[in-house]
Design an enzyme around this catalytic site. Structure first.
Site, PDB file in Angstrom:
ATOM      1  N   SER A 106     -33.237  52.737  78.562  1.00 46.40           N
ATOM      2  CA  SER A 106     -33.731  51.385  78.261  1.00 46.40           C
ATOM      3  C   SER A 106     -32.705  50.432  77.680  1.00 46.40           C
ATOM      4  CB  SER A 106     -34.910  51.464  77.305  1.00 46.40           C
ATOM      5  OG  SER A 106     -36.031  51.922  77.990  1.00 46.40           O
ATOM      6  N   TYR A 203     -45.174  48.493  74.206  1.00 45.29           N
ATOM      7  CA  TYR A 203     -43.988  48.832  74.992  1.00 45.29           C
ATOM      8  C   TYR A 203     -44.379  49.270  76.396  1.00 45.29           C
ATOM      9  CZ  TYR A 203     -39.509  50.938  76.171  1.00 45.29           C
ATOM     10  OH  TYR A 203     -38.317  51.238  76.766  1.00 45.29           O
TER      11      TYR A 203
HETATM   12  C1  REX Z   1     -39.577  58.203  80.155  1.00 45.91           C
HETATM   13  C2  REX Z   1     -39.896  59.650  79.972  1.00 45.91           C
HETATM   14  C3  REX Z   1     -39.184  57.528  78.865  1.00 45.91           C
HETATM   15  C4  REX Z   1     -38.765  60.459  79.409  1.00 45.91           C
HETATM   16  C5  REX Z   1     -38.994  56.033  79.001  1.00 45.91           C
HETATM   17  N1  REX Z   1     -37.730  55.621  79.091  1.00 45.91           N
HETATM   18  O1  REX Z   1     -39.934  55.262  78.998  1.00 45.91           O
HETATM   19  C6  REX Z   1     -37.336  54.239  79.022  1.00 45.91           C
HETATM   20  C7  REX Z   1     -36.565  54.149  77.722  1.00 45.91           C
HETATM   21  C8  REX Z   1     -36.512  53.867  80.224  1.00 45.91           C
HETATM   22  O2  REX Z   1     -35.387  54.369  77.648  1.00 45.91           O
HETATM   23  N2  REX Z   1     -37.327  53.992  76.633  1.00 45.91           N
HETATM   24  C9  REX Z   1     -36.811  54.185  75.309  1.00 45.91           C
HETATM   25  C10 REX Z   1     -39.053  61.945  79.202  1.00 45.91           C
HETATM   26  C11 REX Z   1     -37.723  55.078  74.527  1.00 45.91           C
HETATM   27  C12 REX Z   1     -36.631  52.891  74.562  1.00 45.91           C
HETATM   28  O3  REX Z   1     -36.959  51.836  75.056  1.00 45.91           O
HETATM   29  O4  REX Z   1     -36.142  52.947  73.443  1.00 45.91           O
HETATM   30  N3  REX Z   1     -40.275  62.182  78.472  1.00 45.91           N
HETATM   31  C13 REX Z   1     -37.863  62.469  78.431  1.00 45.91           C
HETATM   32  C14 REX Z   1     -41.314  62.816  79.006  1.00 45.91           C
HETATM   33  C15 REX Z   1     -42.490  63.019  78.071  1.00 45.91           C
HETATM   34  O5  REX Z   1     -41.329  63.223  80.139  1.00 45.91           O
HETATM   35  N4  REX Z   1     -43.532  63.804  78.650  1.00 45.91           N
HETATM   36  O6  REX Z   1     -37.940  62.567  77.200  1.00 45.91           O
HETATM   37  O7  REX Z   1     -36.843  62.696  79.073  1.00 45.91           O
END
Ligand code: REX
Length: 423
Positions: A106, A203
């Site tokens: 992100s 979010y």
């Molecule tokens: C997707 C799942 C996480 C990851 C996500 N990532 O929404 C966006 C991001 C692109 O970077 N968000 C972060 C997976 C939090 C932000 O904005 O700070 N989790 C993993 C799962 C959970 O599969 N069941 O941890 O790799």
């Protein structure tokens, strides 16, 4: 193998690189602004020096909490200091390398926002205009504005919660998939909306998918071109790229290791994937030096007009701690020493990232651990911020789970899937 034998420390001091961060070549169509003749800050003496031992302790703690390796790079008035621990490849045993590239998740949202705000500066988009004005019929509610997307206040559901409810099968189902932006929006719209437009912070990756669509609509070109012409090239970010839907990370890179949901199951090498499920919400690849150059240049006003930067850094709280805030595609963390830092966090399978800079752009930190789906490792990595910007050592590894508020704002996410583990 004992942890200590994995560990390698790398230190470099490059004053020139630190000070030159973000300078633009003359004559570029999208040249960044020249560095203003910054007055010498007399207050510098009061700024705590980075505690690089503390940074290493945080990296070690990320490893103690399941990351195969971790690294951090601090760029400040005293130069550049880098630290690495553990391995970037569990099979070859290659050490973590500060020059290795990784998926920044992100943090890509900040890149997408800069592009969109440049388009706003050029009069091609207006922040308080309905998204449907630019993309007729896309969203079911004309009240959703461009600013609602950038502040996570549109109410568009985050389709990734369902997609990755079951972590490894969810990942394997999409690792080679190529989605169109519209397909991702359709996934979001198949779920109930989470808030009335503008009412609360929720979010959602869907917001930044729509930002990508807006960029493509307004420029008539793929988002990759906009990143390259408006940010990567002017800032000379040679290790930063957007290669969707290529699954590889080219050149020297870190391998990412995803934690399965069942404790004790072997880590899954998640390095190669399209990241098509995120695209403009999370598919950029970079390295710590380029990320520090980016956040520093952004804060120094080299990418946006003062008005747009003011809009981007105008924040509202994301939780009740009164330390975590969101502006436009940008987080603000208020640290324990009173220092405010701006940047973003990233989570993509196998990689946790933090990249933050002080408001004057004089100090920047980027940190990465090559694992994910393991909140304790993410929280531990977040300890690099306090160490770097407040000169504080993080709590020892054993108590890292309850210590840091690094992922606190994720409490507002419905699935709470990235929170530090509870006992
Ligand atoms: C997707 C799942 C996480 C990851 C996500 N990532 O929404 C966006 C991001 C692109 O970077 N968000 C972060 C997976 C939090 C932000 O904005 O700070 N989790 C993993 C799962 C959970 O599969 N069941 O941890 O790799």
């Amino acid at each position: 193998m004992p942890l200590s034998s994995h560990r390698r420390l790398a230190v470099s001091t490059t004053l020139v690189a630190a000070l030159a961060a973000g300078l633009a070549p003359a004559g570029n169509a999208f040249a960044v602004s020249p560095a203003p003749a910054a007055p010498v800050r007399t207050a510098t003496a009061a700024v705590p020096a980075p505690d690089m031992e503390g940074v290493v302790a945080a990296l070690d703690s990320a490893m103690a909490n399941g990351a195969p390796g971790a690294m951090a790079r601090f760029t400040g008035p005293g130069g550049v200091q880098s630290r690495t621990v553990g391995v970037r490849d569990r099979v070859s045993g290659a050490s973590m390398d500060i020059h290795a590239r990784f998926r920044i998740g992100s943090v890509s949202k900040t890149f997408s926002t800069v592009v969109l705000l440049q388009l706003a500066q050029e009069g091609k988009v207006e922040l308080d205009t309905s998204v449907n004005h630019y993309l007729p019929g896309l969203l079911p509610d004309d009240r959703i504005t461009v600013r609602h997307l950038l502040t996570h206040r549109s109410g568009l559901a985050d389709y990734t919660n369902a997609m990755f409810a079951d972590t490894v099968p969810g990942f394997e189902a999409v690792r080679n998939r190529v989605f169109g932006f519209q397909e991702l929006v359709d996934l979001s719209l198949s779920e109930p909306r989470t808030t009335e437009p503008g009412v609360s912070y929720k979010y959602s990756n869907a917001n930044f998918v729509v930002v990508g669509m807006l960029i493509e609509k307004v420029t008539g070109r793929p988002v990759a071109d906009a990143y390259k012409q408006r940010i990567f090239k002017p800032l000379k970010l040679r290790n930063t790229s957007y290669v969707h839907p290529d699954t590889r990370i080219k050149g020297l890179h870190v391998r990412g290791y995803l934690h399965p949901d069942a404790a004790g199951d072997p880590l899954v090498d998640s390095t190669e994937q399209t990241v098509s499920w995120a695209q403009s919400a999370g598919a950029v690849i970079s390295d710590p030096a380029d990320l520090n150059t980016f956040t520093s240049a952004l804060m120094r006003g080299r990418l946006l007009s003062p008005e747009m930067l003011e809009a981007m850094t105008t924040v509202t709280p994301t939780d009740t701690t009164n330390t975590r805030f969101y502006g436009l595609g940008l987080r603000r963390y208020d640290l324990s020493c009173g220092t405010q830092v701006f940047g973003h966090t990233g989570t993509v399978q196998g990689f946790y990232t933090y990249t933050f800079s002080t408001r004057d752009g004089r100090r920047s930190l980027s940190a990465m651990a090559n694992t994910s789906n393991h909140g304790a490792a993410n929280t531990a990595l977040g300890g690099t911020l306090e160490a770097a910007f407040c000169g504080k050592k993080p709590a020892p590894a054993a108590s890292a789970r309850s210590a840091a508020p690094a992922t606190a704002d994720l409490t507002s996410r419905p699935a709470e899937r990235d929170l530090p583990e509870r006992h």
